[in-house]
Design an enzyme around this catalytic site. Structure first.
Site, short mmCIF file in Angstrom:
data_model
loop_
_atom_site.label_atom_id
_atom_site.label_comp_id
_atom_site.label_asym_id
_atom_site.label_seq_id
_atom_site.Cartn_x
_atom_site.Cartn_y
_atom_site.Cartn_z
N LYS A 51 0.83 -1.20 0.00
CA LYS A 51 0.00 0.00 0.00
C LYS A 51 0.87 1.25 0.00
O LYS A 51 0.64 2.19 -0.76
CB LYS A 51 -0.94 -0.01 1.22
CG LYS A 51 -2.05 -1.04 1.10
CD LYS A 51 -2.80 -1.28 2.42
CE LYS A 51 -3.86 -2.37 2.23
NZ LYS A 51 -4.54 -2.75 3.49
N GLN A 94 -4.53 -1.21 9.64
CA GLN A 94 -4.55 -2.57 9.07
C GLN A 94 -5.17 -3.56 10.05
O GLN A 94 -4.81 -3.61 11.22
CB GLN A 94 -3.12 -2.99 8.69
CG GLN A 94 -3.02 -4.32 7.99
CD GLN A 94 -3.65 -4.35 6.60
OE1 GLN A 94 -3.80 -3.32 5.95
NE2 GLN A 94 -4.03 -5.52 6.15
N ASP A 120 -10.96 3.28 4.26
CA ASP A 120 -11.41 1.88 4.33
C ASP A 120 -12.94 1.79 4.19
O ASP A 120 -13.47 0.71 3.94
CB ASP A 120 -11.04 1.28 5.70
CG ASP A 120 -9.89 0.30 5.61
OD1 ASP A 120 -9.74 -0.34 4.56
OD2 ASP A 120 -9.15 0.18 6.61
N1 GUN Z 1 -7.03 -6.45 6.22
C1 GUN Z 1 -7.41 -7.17 5.14
N2 GUN Z 1 -8.11 -6.41 4.28
C2 GUN Z 1 -8.19 -5.18 4.83
C3 GUN Z 1 -8.77 -3.95 4.41
O1 GUN Z 1 -9.41 -3.83 3.35
N3 GUN Z 1 -8.59 -2.90 5.26
C4 GUN Z 1 -7.93 -3.00 6.43
N4 GUN Z 1 -7.82 -1.91 7.18
N5 GUN Z 1 -7.37 -4.12 6.85
C5 GUN Z 1 -7.50 -5.20 6.05
#
Ligand code: GUN
Length: 285
Positions: free
Chosen positions: A53, A97, A120
């Site tokens: 990311k 995350q 998110d």
């Molecule tokens: N962990 C796995 N997928 C995601 C996501 O889309 N957002 C976040 N914050 N954590 C994740």
């Protein structure tokens, strides 16, 4: 094999190219979209995701920061960092995350992110706006599934869509997005009676259960579009991943299908970038 393969890598690259153009335009106006990612602890899969990311955001010309907190961080430590980023004008998007280490209250932390920085799409304000049909920041994975359907030219109006899985991150927002495009939507889960029969009704089948290759070819209606959100490690292999759909048998029957890897996965990061630009523009107004 009959099905057309939906190329998530290529489509995600299109999205990222569009985002890079938007970023360049914003920079001309003196604003650089900023993304902050918080990783608590050292979960190896999460580590790979957040590194990707951060790198992708930089590649697209954004300001990008990755905050690593130790696994034994307290709730107050994480909340203090969210507060600091909420107040930081250089940061337009904040992502914490998931999963967080045991002992931390994930829901409370997600809700602490200001709704307009919630890239998110997990905040109740954004979830509510999504269901109301208001302009919202939408969870990245279901948003990415919708872009795949759109780029493949799938017209959802009047179609039967079946979503397998009812998570807050994928199943529920996916249902809202399909409904907004005038599909007739069924959401299935572990207690659904005769799941294969319900799946066989689907013109568009979205699998988001997190169970390796659970959905077999004879659950798929001939010609259906199959979107596989699963990312499941294959036991006995080092790092092989497969979806919730048994690809080989489903591809015999489906009209179009996403592979795993290379389908939905790459879209999630691309949509995070897109959401960060969207959040930035919202904050400029
Ligand atoms: N962990 C796995 N997928 C995601 C996501 O889309 N957002 C976040 N914050 N954590 C994740």
């Amino acid at each position: 094999m009959a099905a057309q393969i939906i190329d998530g890598k290529a489509i995600s690259q299109q999205v990222k190219d569009e985002v890079a153009l938007e970023v360049a335009k914003l920079k001309e106006q003196g604003v650089t979209p900023g993304l902050a990612v918080i990783l608590v602890g050292e979960d190896p899969a999460s580590n790979v995701y957040v590194t990707n990311k951060e790198r992708t955001a930089k590649e697209l010309g954004m300001h990008s920061v990755l905050h690593r907190l130790p696994a034994d961080s307290s709730q107050a430590d994480v909340e203090a960092l969210v507060d600091q980023l909420n107040a930081d004008p250089a940061i337009h998007g904040i992502l914490v995350q998931s999963p967080l280490p045991k002992g931390l209250d994930e829901e409370t932390i997600f809700r602490r992110v200001l709704p307009y920085k919630d890239v998110d799409g997990f905040h109740p304000e954004n979830v509510g706006k999504l269901w109301l049909g208001d302009n919202a920041l939408v969870a990245c994975t279901p948003a990415g599934c919708m872009v795949l359907l759109e780029k493949m030219g799938v017209d959802l109006k009047g179609k039967k869509a079946v979503v397998v899985g009812r998570s807050n991150i994928v199943g529920k927002p996916m249902a809202a997005l399909l409904l907004a495009k005038h599909a007739t939507v069924t959401v299935c889960h572990s207690r659904t009676a005769d799941l294969p029969a319900v799946c066989r009704e689907a013109d568009v089948l979205v699998a988001a259960v997190g169970r390796l290759q659970m959905i077999k070819g004879d659950w798929v209606k001939p010609g259906a579009v199959v979107i596989d959100v699963g990312i499941n490690p294959v036991p006995g292999t080092k790092s092989k991943i497969r979806g919730d759909v048994d690809f080989d048998s489903a591809a015999e029957v489906a009209g179009a299908i996403t592979p795993v890897p290379g389908g939905v996965g790459p879209m999630t990061i691309a949509m995070l970038m897109s959401n960060t630009v969207k959040a930035c523009k919202m904050q400029m107004k």
